[in-house]
Design an enzyme around this catalytic site. Structure first.
Site, mmCIF file in Angstrom:
data_model
loop_
_atom_site.group_PDB
_atom_site.id
_atom_site.type_symbol
_atom_site.label_atom_id
_atom_site.label_comp_id
_atom_site.label_asym_id
_atom_site.label_seq_id
_atom_site.Cartn_x
_atom_site.Cartn_y
_atom_site.Cartn_z
ATOM 1 N N SER A 19 0.793 -1.229 0.000
ATOM 2 C CA SER A 19 0.000 0.000 0.000
ATOM 3 C C SER A 19 0.827 1.282 0.000
ATOM 4 C CB SER A 19 -0.964 0.013 1.190
ATOM 5 O OG SER A 19 -0.266 0.203 2.399
ATOM 6 N N LYS A 62 0.440 4.540 6.674
ATOM 7 C CA LYS A 62 -0.185 5.423 5.684
ATOM 8 C C LYS A 62 0.459 6.803 5.765
ATOM 9 C CE LYS A 62 -3.182 2.259 4.655
ATOM 10 N NZ LYS A 62 -2.860 1.417 3.539
#
Length: 106
Positions: A19, A62
């Site tokens: 990700s 993230k």
């Protein structure tokens, strides 16, 4: 993300997915400063480790995209392989574990 031990106030995590590619790759380790946001707020561009709001026993890495009043939009750099605020919405500050300070390549 899976924790790989901890030092106080630092914690080490292993990246489990794609990700955050190209910044971080599956198998990389990151060192996280758990005290980074005690007196300051996260800013856009910071890479953070947070508790997964959909499964609190799991961790995610993230990038902070934006934030207001203790709520943050977090996004993965690799949109095609990221489950992030586009899916679960903004996250409260108390889910953020800390700021990624160092990366060790797999």
């Amino acid at each position: 993300m899976t924790p790989a031990g901890a030092m106080f106030p630092l914690a080490r995590f292993r990246v489990d997915d794609q990700s955050m590619e190209p910044a971080l790759h599956a198998g990389d380790y990151v060192l996280v400063n758990r005290w980074a946001y005690r007196k300051v707020e996260p800013i856009p561009g910071d890479i953070v480790v947070l508790r997964n709001p959909e499964a609190l026993g799991q961790f995610l890495v993230k990038r902070i995209a934006s934030g207001t009043a203790g709520s943050y939009v977090v996004l993965g750099d690799n949109e095609a392989h990221s489950r992030d605020s586009r899916h679960f919405g903004p996250v409260p500050k108390d889910l953020i574990i800390g700021k990624v300070r160092y990366r060790a390549k797999a």
